[in-house]
Motif scaffolding. Sequence first.
Motif, PDB file in Angstrom:
ATOM      1  N   CYS A 172      -9.005  -7.314   9.136  1.00 41.83           N
ATOM      2  CA  CYS A 172      -9.578  -6.463  10.381  1.00 41.83           C
ATOM      3  C   CYS A 172     -11.058  -6.720  10.806  1.00 41.83           C
ATOM      4  O   CYS A 172     -11.131  -6.553  11.760  1.00 41.83           O
ATOM      5  N   ASN A 232      -1.361  -4.703   7.050  1.00 45.72           N
ATOM      6  CA  ASN A 232      -2.845  -4.778   6.789  1.00 45.72           C
ATOM      7  C   ASN A 232      -3.386  -4.081   7.767  1.00 45.72           C
ATOM      8  O   ASN A 232      -4.419  -3.253   7.327  1.00 45.72           O
ATOM      9  N   SER A 278      -9.911  -3.364   4.881  1.00 42.83           N
ATOM     10  CA  SER A 278      -9.199  -4.721   5.188  1.00 42.83           C
ATOM     11  C   SER A 278     -10.124  -5.612   5.515  1.00 42.83           C
ATOM     12  O   SER A 278     -11.199  -5.300   6.025  1.00 42.83           O
ATOM     13  N   ASP A 279     -10.258  -6.871   5.384  1.00 45.03           N
ATOM     14  CA  ASP A 279     -11.019  -7.946   5.414  1.00 45.03           C
ATOM     15  C   ASP A 279     -10.514  -8.550   6.664  1.00 45.03           C
ATOM     16  O   ASP A 279     -11.251  -8.898   7.368  1.00 45.03           O
ATOM     17  N   ASN A 322       0.499 -12.404   5.156  1.00 43.03           N
ATOM     18  CA  ASN A 322      -0.981 -12.984   5.074  1.00 43.03           C
ATOM     19  C   ASN A 322      -1.243 -14.303   4.477  1.00 43.03           C
ATOM     20  O   ASN A 322      -1.911 -14.846   5.249  1.00 43.03           O
ATOM     21  N   HIS A 374     -13.224   1.596   5.580  1.00 41.09           N
ATOM     22  CA  HIS A 374     -11.795   0.912   5.808  1.00 41.09           C
ATOM     23  C   HIS A 374     -11.789  -0.264   5.026  1.00 41.09           C
ATOM     24  O   HIS A 374     -12.847  -0.997   4.673  1.00 41.09           O
ATOM     25  N   GLY A 414      -9.097 -11.647   1.081  1.00 36.74           N
ATOM     26  CA  GLY A 414      -8.648 -10.469   0.952  1.00 36.74           C
ATOM     27  C   GLY A 414      -7.727 -10.263  -0.304  1.00 36.74           C
ATOM     28  O   GLY A 414      -6.792 -11.437  -0.592  1.00 36.74           O
ATOM     29  N   GLN A 465      -3.241  -0.243   6.505  1.00 35.32           N
ATOM     30  CA  GLN A 465      -3.418   0.387   5.109  1.00 35.32           C
ATOM     31  C   GLN A 465      -4.665   1.590   5.166  1.00 35.32           C
ATOM     32  O   GLN A 465      -5.443   1.456   6.072  1.00 35.32           O
ATOM     33  N   ASN A 488       0.578  -1.161   0.132  1.00 33.64           N
ATOM     34  CA  ASN A 488       0.247  -0.092   0.080  1.00 33.64           C
ATOM     35  C   ASN A 488       0.789   1.296   0.096  1.00 33.64           C
ATOM     36  O   ASN A 488       0.640   2.283  -0.677  1.00 33.64           O
TER      37      ASN A 488
END
Length: 330
Positions: A168, A111, A165-166, A74, A163, A97, A114, A33
């Motif tokens: 998160c 993550n 992120s998956d 990840n 937001h 994700g 991001q 990112n």
Amino acid sequence: MRPFQYLRPKTVGEAVTMAADHPDAQYIAGGTNLIDLMKRGITSPSTLIDINHLPLKKIEHRYDRTRIGALALNSDVAQHKLVTRRQPLLAEALLAGASGQIRNMATVGGNLLQRTRCSYFYDVAMPCNKRNPGSGCSAEGGINRTHAIFFNANEKPSCIAVHASDMCVALTALDTDVVIAGPNGERTLPFKDFHRLSTQQPELDTYLAPGELVTAIEVQDNAFTEHHHYLKVRDRASYAFALVAVAAALQMDGGKIWEARVALGGVAHKPWRYWAVELMLRGNAPSEKLFREVAEHEMRSAKAGEYNAYKINLTANAMVAALKTAAGIS
């Protein structure tokens, strides 16, 4: 991209000291990112602190929790036997994700940190409170199809981006702590308090202090290993960010729900947890009727813009679908 100084610390303490000595420095790990943001001129740190060689990749079980180092990739976390056995909801979310190539580079810490994928944030020609505080939010009167529908009830948001992120979302549904190293030593922050809403200082996404470094996350053991589901609704099945995502986890016993967790992605400035829904589910037998009632109850607080009103029904339907799958009912 502006020129920058490159530093490579040997220890976590040295990294934190370097950050303190260079106030506009940024840590870099996978860079999936940050490099994009630098190329577009959205961020221009004078110094990059490369933390890739720090010993922060370990995944282990300690006492009553799974500890995952901030530099764990990840893809590695999603496939790790400890995670798939003890925290399968997290593994599900990670696999939903990004793309396989990005998961092979992206780190857990990155993550968490991001930035939003709001198109107005990435367009430096457009006003954006997150990029330039006080300049305005272009999405409010623009094409806000992918933007937020949930906000702080007492204040007007200064940014309606969501937001991205998956991971998160799953961590929000679970009991997670973030381990942070800083100039004053180590501290632990509950995950629910890690990300900010956009009512004040929209340019800040988290409650990290300047120079602090995320070193690990710790996910407490739970009884959600059998009944869980991560549902991601997106425009295309391949690499795409969520229009709506639901992390649902249930503890079932005797045909009733004894504990429930529901968190949403793609609908707010931070991963959104449904505390009221969780209370409404407890002690009841799972059914589509129950899930529909609690989903529609929570949608009463949603506030849509001109182009994202569809998200209200979509979110309710996604919640029902995710809870049904988690409960094992058709």
